[in-house]
Structures are given as structure tokens and as C-alpha cells.
Enzyme design. Structure first.
Site, PDB file in Angstrom:
ATOM      1  N   CYS A  19      25.539   2.516  20.451  1.00 46.92           N
ATOM      2  CA  CYS A  19      24.409   1.622  20.219  1.00 46.92           C
ATOM      3  C   CYS A  19      24.985   0.228  20.033  1.00 46.92           C
ATOM      4  O   CYS A  19      26.169   0.066  19.749  1.00 46.92           O
ATOM      5  CB  CYS A  19      23.623   2.008  18.968  1.00 46.92           C
ATOM      6  SG  CYS A  19      22.956   3.682  18.979  1.00 46.92           S
ATOM      7  N   SER A  20      24.146  -0.775  20.177  1.00 44.18           N
ATOM      8  CA  SER A  20      24.603  -2.152  20.009  1.00 44.18           C
ATOM      9  C   SER A  20      23.524  -2.966  19.300  1.00 44.18           C
ATOM     10  O   SER A  20      22.328  -2.684  19.446  1.00 44.18           O
ATOM     11  CB  SER A  20      24.906  -2.796  21.369  1.00 44.18           C
ATOM     12  OG  SER A  20      25.835  -2.044  22.110  1.00 44.18           O
TER      13      SER A  20
END
Length: 352
Positions: A19-20
């Protein structure tokens, strides 16, 4: 071996659950946070609205934390089990403009609650809501977390209970203040400041910062890491976020942050046979913390949807409301009028 190569090798095992998160600050007090959710399966994601004064059970098991919400919030909630009921919150923004984004971090360690420990316990699945419901700014949130008065319970989840709840948290507020919260060896480690605008996954944040410092010595217009691994996404997110123009046009600002998020997302499709655990991006969110608009962009839908927090009644007694957004590709535009009364979220809890 260079510092960059060393850190990439250290991060590879944990990069499959990716995820970012990126926070951009601009003129006229603009603050926009984007995040992506990359996972092996969908979460049956919903928008959930929690009003002020709502009584919430923290699902921590023995000595579970119970609390009332001080602030109303909009959440992206979902199921930790494929096809299951909503039992966790992954993302959210409250009525004061505080945003919280929960991401995977293999190295995170909440520590073990010792027998007879008096600290109240909170399921990791309710951690995001707890922070959003109790605090208005990053500064006051950080002070509270540093006191370490709550035991977060990392309940195993997913098919067969094989997924470990090793997660870290990014928070930002309407002033542009930001923090990254990790638990290492059972203690909170906090990076607090406006400069901490990007977070991905492994390695731990202090190592990510070293990696970015290494790449900052390069000509990144010609030499920039391009893989979907966590360290590469971190470096690209930092670089492209810095390149966004200081526009006063909110549409252009939103487009800029979404452009960064799409650049560091994982394309939809069949996993790489050599890396079968690398997962696609299921959805992205944009949180406009100045104007109070929360956007949701599903990889499986041609339209973006949103809620306007300024048009939501968060008063005590107004009730919990929700709408399914991941499984309904026909939705489009503003969903405020389509929210329906919903039961409280029953958070994932440890087995007795």
C-alpha cells in the site's frame, strides 16, 4: 554493496502486501492525502459515517477498550475475511480534517499483553476509528500515542487466520502536519513533522528515509527506481510529490495527487509467476482535508465516488450510516444522499 541495494534486499519479503500513502500541501492551506490499497482479495469496502457521541466497543478481548466518539468521521471500512461482514477500518477522515491511513508493515510489533496488564486493549481493526474519533490534530494525537496507554491487539485474520496484523499508521491534519506511527519491539516509534509526507511498507520508516536520501543524490529525472516493490514506490512517491506544482486550483491539485498515486499503484491483473504474492491495487482514496471531501477510486469501476463531510450530520444521535462502494460499480459522483442507516461495526476480535 550500495545502501540502495542493501535496503531493497531487506524489504523484498514484505513487499507483497503493498500500500502507499502520500500527503501534498499547497497554497491557500490546501492539504490532500492519497492512499492505495493493494491486497490479494477485495475487502467488501464501504463508506461508513460515525457521528459524535457514538459508543464504540474496541474488540480487544479481555479488558477491551470502550470509548465514545468526540468527533464525527467518514471511514473506508471492510471485511478482513473474503466475503465476510464488515469488521475493520482501513482509512478515514474526521470532521476536523484529521486523516488516518492504515498500511501493512511486516516488521511492526505491538508487543504482547502480559497477564494482569491493566492497559485497555484495542483491536488493530478499530485503531483507525479510535484515532479519528478522539483527536482533531496530529500534535495532540502524537502526544497521546507517546504515552502508550493502550495495548493494540494484532488479531490474525484472512483465510485460515494466516495473515498477521502487522500494520503501521500514517496521520495528517488540515494544517499539513503529519506523522508516521510504527510499533517496534512493543513500543511506539513516531516520525512527526510536515516533511514525513510519504509512507509505503517495508523496511521500517527510518530505513526508508535513508534509502530516499541515497536516491536524492542522483539525477532522478533520468535515474529513478521503477518497480512495484515498497522501497521503489517510496522513492517515486517522494520524488513525484515534490514535483507537483503549487497550484491554487483544487481540481488540478487533486489531479496531481491522484497522478502520483496511480504511478505508485500496482496494475490490475494476473500476478507475476515469479512473485505470486504481489497483489494489485484494489482502490485508491483522495482526502481533501481543506474542503472536507473524501474520494474513492475503485480499480473495478469507471467512476470515482465521494462524500462531502460538510454536508453530513455528525450530531449525537444522528446514527451510523453506510454504503457499499467496492461491490457497486454503477455508483458515481456524490453519495451523500445514498447513505443508509447501518448497524455499528462489529470489529474483528481475538477468539476467547
Amino acid at each position: 554493496m550500495t545502501i540502495g541495494a542493501t535496503l531493497v534486499l531487506a524489504a523484498t519479503p514484505a513487499a507483497s502486501l503493498a500500500c502507499s500513502r502520500v500527503t501534498w500541501t499547497g497554497p491557500n492551506q490546501q492539504v490532500i492525502t492519497g492512499r492505495s490499497m493493494d491486497w490479494p482479495y477485495g475487502f467488501n469496502s464501504h463508506f461508513h459515517v460515525i457521528p459524535r457521541g457514538e459508543a464504540i466497543e474496541g474488540a480487544g478481548g479481555i479488558n477491551s477498550l470502550r470509548f465514545n466518539s468526540r468527533y464525527g468521521a467518514v471511514l473506508v471500512s471492510g471485511s478482513t475475511e473474503p466475503g465476510g461482514a464488515v469488521d475493520a477500518v482501513f482509512d478515514g477522515m474526521n470532521e476536523k480534517g484529521l486523516a488516518a491511513n492504515l498500511l501493512y508493515l511486516a516488521e511492526n510489533d505491538f508487543g504482547l499483553a502480559t497477564a494482569g496488564a491493566k492497559r485497555p486493549r484495542l483491536s488493530f481493526a478499530a485503531w483507525t476509528l479510535y484515532l479519528l474519533s478522539q483527536y482533531a490534530t496530529v500534535k495532540e494525537l502524537v502526544v497521546a500515542v507517546q504515552q502508550d496507554r493502550i495495548q493494540i491487539v494484532p488479531v490474525p485474520f484472512g483465510p485460515g487466520g494466516k495473515a498477521k496484523a502487522t500494520v503501521h499508521m500514517a496521520v495528517s491534519d488540515a494544517s499539513g502536519d503529519s506523522a508516521v506511527i510504527e510499533y517496534l519491539s512493543g513500543k511506539p516509534v513516531i516520525h512527526h513533522g510536515r516533511q514525513y509526507q510519504v509512507m509505503t511498507n517495508s523496511p521500517v520508516y527510518s530505513e526508508q528515509l535513508k534509502l530516499n536520501a541515497f536516491w536524492a543524490t542522483k539525477d532522478r529525472t533520468h535515474d529513478l527506481p521503477g518497480s512495484i516493490q515498497s522501497p521503489d514506490r517510496f522513492v517515486r512517491g517522494m520524488y513525484y510529490n515534490e514535483q507537483l506544482p503549487p497550484t491554487t486550483d483544487p481540481r488540478q491539485a487533486l489531479a496531481g495527487v491522484m497522478g502520483v498515486m496511480r504511478n505508485i499503484s500496482v496494475p490490475w491483473g494476473t500476478p507475476d509467476p515469479e512473485h505470486p504474492n504481489i497483489s494489485p491495487t484494489w482502490w485508491r482514496t483522495l482526502l481533501d482535508q481543506k474542503n472536507g471531501v473524501y474520494y474513492f477510486d475503485s480499480a473495478l469501476s469507471p467512476q470515482m465516488v465521494w462524500l462531502n463531510l460538510r454536508q453530513i450530520d455528525f450530531s449525537p444521535g444522528s446514527g451510523v450510516r453506510a454504503i457499499a462502494i467496492e461491490s457497486n460499480p454503477s455508483l458515481q459522483g456524490n453519495l451523500n444522499a445514498q447513505l443508509k442507516v447501518a448497524p455499528p461495526i462489529s470489529f474483528l476480535a481475538p477468539k476467547p
